[in-house]
Design a protein around this motif. Structure first.
Motif, mmCIF file in Angstrom:
data_model
loop_
_atom_site.group_PDB
_atom_site.id
_atom_site.type_symbol
_atom_site.label_atom_id
_atom_site.label_comp_id
_atom_site.label_asym_id
_atom_site.label_seq_id
_atom_site.Cartn_x
_atom_site.Cartn_y
_atom_site.Cartn_z
ATOM 1 N N SER A 1 0.725 -1.151 -0.104
ATOM 2 C CA SER A 1 -0.002 0.114 0.010
ATOM 3 C C SER A 1 1.015 1.381 0.059
ATOM 4 C CB SER A 1 -0.888 -0.154 1.216
ATOM 5 O OG SER A 1 -0.238 -0.076 2.314
ATOM 6 N N LYS A 2 2.155 1.122 -0.376
ATOM 7 C CA LYS A 2 3.248 2.233 -0.255
ATOM 8 C C LYS A 2 3.785 2.536 -1.734
ATOM 9 C CE LYS A 2 6.407 3.951 3.452
ATOM 10 N NZ LYS A 2 7.177 3.200 4.355
ATOM 11 N N PRO A 3 2.985 3.317 -2.331
ATOM 12 C CA PRO A 3 3.529 3.567 -3.608
ATOM 13 C C PRO A 3 4.832 4.397 -3.672
ATOM 14 C CG PRO A 3 1.735 4.984 -3.219
ATOM 15 C CD PRO A 3 1.955 4.280 -2.036
ATOM 16 N N GLU B 1 6.253 1.865 -8.135
ATOM 17 C CA GLU B 1 6.197 0.546 -7.326
ATOM 18 C C GLU B 1 5.119 0.685 -6.377
ATOM 19 O OE1 GLU B 1 7.308 -2.487 -8.764
ATOM 20 O OE2 GLU B 1 7.079 -3.580 -6.655
ATOM 21 N N VAL B 2 4.335 -0.372 -5.960
ATOM 22 C CA VAL B 2 3.750 -0.426 -4.769
ATOM 23 C C VAL B 2 4.338 -1.326 -3.808
ATOM 24 C CG1 VAL B 2 1.503 -0.662 -3.605
ATOM 25 C CG2 VAL B 2 1.419 0.447 -5.936
ATOM 26 N N CYS C 1 12.468 0.874 -1.766
ATOM 27 C CA CYS C 1 11.372 0.618 -2.926
ATOM 28 C C CYS C 1 12.046 -0.896 -3.482
ATOM 29 C CB CYS C 1 11.574 1.461 -3.785
ATOM 30 S SG CYS C 1 10.477 0.891 -5.537
ATOM 31 N N ASP C 2 11.216 -1.720 -3.483
ATOM 32 C CA ASP C 2 11.588 -3.066 -4.131
ATOM 33 C C ASP C 2 12.241 -2.907 -5.331
ATOM 34 O OD1 ASP C 2 10.770 -4.475 -1.804
ATOM 35 O OD2 ASP C 2 8.758 -4.912 -2.488
ATOM 36 N N ASN C 3 11.510 -2.063 -6.581
ATOM 37 C CA ASN C 3 12.095 -2.055 -7.689
ATOM 38 C C ASN C 3 13.208 -1.134 -7.857
ATOM 39 O OD1 ASN C 3 11.596 -2.213 -10.533
ATOM 40 N ND2 ASN C 3 10.659 -0.257 -10.438
#
Ligand SMILES: [Zn+2]
Ligand SMILES: [Zn+2]
Length: 179
Positions: free
Chosen positions: A154-156, A162-163, A171-173
């Motif tokens: 839920s964290k863009p 990326e969410v 960020c994962d991305n």
């Protein structure tokens, strides 16, 4: 009784053995108890034990009676082991298995379902890990049932859209660092 049909000549002897065997054992036991009671009563001060010999008479009687009883039932045990009683038992077993199979099946599936939903089965597709406490939570759950953490991403990311997980620090991305 199928017993007489199978072994007509021996049934008489066996009945006698079955009656006499336990009877002798019972008499032997009675004598032993009698002798023991007398022995202990003698300790209480009522003079020397007069019937102490009853124990020594009762012991072999009990043994002989036990052997006779065993012999009397030996044929029955052998036939039982030979499987003469197996067919009806097998039928009973099959009947019971038939009846319980469906029940067991539905019970097992219900159990599996419950375990998956409860988060007890790892690697199941219907559960996800809570990113806060690492417990397995149902995929459809909005909050972790163990720690209350909001589930789902839920964290863009403001940098790449990326969410990420609600408690993500990066960020994962793209590796953006959340302030
Ligand atoms: Zn949690
Ligand atoms: Zn990003």
């Amino acid at each position: 009784m199928d017993e007489e049909r199978i072994n007509p000549g021996h049934s008489g002897t066996r009945i006698v053995l079955r009656t006499i065997g336990p009877l002798i054992a019972l008499v032997g036991l009675g004598l032993m108890v009698f002798g023991l009671v007398d022995f202990f009563r003698a300790f209480g001060g009522s003079g020397p034990p007069r019937y102490f010999w009853c124990i020594f008479l009762g012991m072999p009687l009990l043994a002989v009676g036990g052997i006779l009883t065993k012999l009397a039932y030996l044929g029955k045990i052998f036939r039982y082991m030979a499987g003469e009683t197996a067919p009806p038992m097998k039928d009973t077993f099959n009947y019971m298995a038939e009846g319980t199979r469906e029940g067991v099946k539905s019970m097992a599936s219900a159990l599996g379902q419950g375990l998956r939903e409860g988060g007890f089965v790892a690697g199941s597709q219907t559960t996800v890990r809570c990113h806060k406490c690492n417990a397995l939570v149902a995929e459809t759950a909005k909050f972790c049932r163990w720690c209350g953490q909001a589930m789902g991403k839920s964290k863009p990311c403001p940098q790449c859209a990326e969410v990420n997980d609600p408690d993500a620090k990066f960020c994962d991305n793209c590796g953006y660092k959340y302030g």
